[in-house]
Write an enzyme that holds these catalytic residues in place. Structure first.
Site, mmCIF file in Angstrom:
data_model
loop_
_atom_site.group_PDB
_atom_site.id
_atom_site.type_symbol
_atom_site.label_atom_id
_atom_site.label_comp_id
_atom_site.label_asym_id
_atom_site.label_seq_id
_atom_site.Cartn_x
_atom_site.Cartn_y
_atom_site.Cartn_z
ATOM 1 N N LYS A 166 25.129 -13.300 -14.447
ATOM 2 C CA LYS A 166 24.049 -14.198 -14.695
ATOM 3 C C LYS A 166 23.131 -14.321 -13.465
ATOM 4 O O LYS A 166 21.872 -14.102 -14.021
ATOM 5 C CB LYS A 166 24.682 -15.798 -14.666
ATOM 6 N N THR A 167 23.599 -14.172 -12.281
ATOM 7 C CA THR A 167 22.464 -13.958 -11.373
ATOM 8 C C THR A 167 21.442 -12.823 -11.399
ATOM 9 O O THR A 167 20.384 -12.826 -11.283
ATOM 10 C CB THR A 167 22.893 -13.939 -9.758
ATOM 11 N N GLY A 182 9.436 -13.861 -14.748
ATOM 12 C CA GLY A 182 8.541 -14.584 -15.524
ATOM 13 C C GLY A 182 7.564 -15.370 -14.284
ATOM 14 O O GLY A 182 6.347 -15.568 -14.556
ATOM 15 N N LYS A 191 5.124 -12.907 -13.297
ATOM 16 C CA LYS A 191 3.957 -12.538 -14.172
ATOM 17 C C LYS A 191 3.034 -13.703 -14.243
ATOM 18 O O LYS A 191 1.806 -13.587 -14.195
ATOM 19 C CB LYS A 191 4.476 -12.657 -15.587
ATOM 20 N N ARG A 192 3.545 -15.074 -13.851
ATOM 21 C CA ARG A 192 2.668 -16.073 -13.751
ATOM 22 C C ARG A 192 1.622 -16.371 -12.799
ATOM 23 O O ARG A 192 0.718 -16.670 -12.925
ATOM 24 C CB ARG A 192 3.529 -17.301 -13.939
ATOM 25 N N TYR A 237 29.004 -6.697 -12.202
ATOM 26 C CA TYR A 237 28.076 -6.246 -11.117
ATOM 27 C C TYR A 237 27.635 -5.003 -11.646
ATOM 28 O O TYR A 237 26.063 -4.960 -11.384
ATOM 29 C CB TYR A 237 28.828 -6.224 -9.760
ATOM 30 N N LYS A 281 23.305 -5.255 -12.688
ATOM 31 C CA LYS A 281 22.129 -4.688 -11.833
ATOM 32 C C LYS A 281 21.560 -3.759 -12.939
ATOM 33 O O LYS A 281 20.214 -3.346 -12.851
ATOM 34 C CB LYS A 281 22.716 -3.755 -10.705
ATOM 35 N N TYR A 340 9.338 -5.602 -18.180
ATOM 36 C CA TYR A 340 8.152 -6.435 -17.790
ATOM 37 C C TYR A 340 7.063 -5.683 -17.236
ATOM 38 O O TYR A 340 5.873 -5.849 -17.322
ATOM 39 C CB TYR A 340 8.853 -7.619 -16.830
ATOM 40 N N THR A 378 25.213 -0.896 3.191
ATOM 41 C CA THR A 378 24.494 -1.394 4.043
ATOM 42 C C THR A 378 25.304 -2.241 5.251
ATOM 43 O O THR A 378 26.254 -2.730 4.924
ATOM 44 C CB THR A 378 23.057 -2.107 4.006
#
Length: 254
Positions: A27-28, A38, A41-42, A81, A85, A95, A111
């Site tokens: 979900k993240t 979004g 974009k705004r 995961y 991604k 987008y 990392t």
């Protein structure tokens, strides 16, 4: 009967907790990325997606170039995961192409460095924390699987160069220095405690056999490449971990 009920409750709690963590990761990566795109974009912001080398899965190409589409099991235990991604990259490019959002995509390889969480489950932090605590270093499988480790300041330099440049990506950001898990364990022993031991455990599902970035694109387009080797960067991380462990700051990171 009471014991059986307690066991069942623990079993259900554990399984739902694992499921919730996996769903949270997916979900993240999907909803979180969608929401931030979004917002970008705004407000007309430049959007950075910190993607991952996990999009390559268990690669059949070595080292991995950005043009490689990957070898990912979409229904595997790790796929929440990996596919999260990959979906995030898809949304970012949609987008960019469809809504003219200015985006940058970095595919980050392993990392390490100071101020990581002591018990975050990553192999470098696991080995370092275990060696300092006089515990056996846990190696999964035969330890011949490889990874490439970049120091955190090298990654930051790469991200800054990507954001300040004009190239969308995706661009690999990683250190091409390749180590097996056993070689990494030996470097940790050299740095912390030559008497440290290794404990072998069964490997996890869908664990990639090899991982090494081709950073030709980053060199050419960003004028970037890592400068800090594992043997130089690891002692800096060890000093931080040792101070926090000895001072009782267990589990604390950034």
């Amino acid at each position: 009967m009471l014991i059986m009920c307690c066991v069942i409750r623990v079993f259900l709690f554990w399984n739902f907790w694992i499921l919730d963590c996996k769903l949270f990761a997916y979900k993240t990566n999907v909803m979180g990325t969608l929401n931030m795109l979004g917002l970008a974009k705004r407000v007309g912001a430049r959007f950075l997606l910190t993607s991952t080398s996990e999009v390559y899965g268990d690669p059949l190409e070595h080292p991995q170039k950005e043009t490689y589409w990957g070898n990912v099991n979409p229904i595997g235990e790790r796929s929440c995961y990996d596919e999260g991604k990959r979906t995030a990259e898809t949304l970012t490019m949609d987008y960019h192409r469809g809504a003219d959002v200015e985006v940058r995509i970095a595919r980050i390889f392993n990392t390490y460095g100071p101020r990581m969480c002591l018990d975050d489950g990553r192999v470098v932090s696991n080995f370092v924390a275990q060696a300092i605590r006089k515990q056996p270093m846990t190696v999964y499988g035969d330890g011949k699987q490889t990874r490439s480790f970049q120091y955190v300041s090298d990654l930051v330099d790469g991200l800054v160069a990507l954001m300040e440049g004009e190239h969308v990506g995706p661009i690999n950001l990683g250190n091409p220095g390749e180590f097996t898990m056993l070689e990494l364990a030996e470097v940790v022993k050299e740095t912390i405690d030559s008497s440290a031991t290794i404990e072998f455990r069964p490997n996890t599902a869908d664990d990639p056999h090899k991982r090494k970035p081709d950073i030709s694109k980053a060199k050419e387009l960003l004028n970037w490449e890592p400068r800090i080797s594992l043997r130089v960067g690891l002692p800096l991380m060890v000093n931080d971990f040792r101070n926090r462990i000895l001072n009782g700051d267990e589990g604390k990171g950034l």
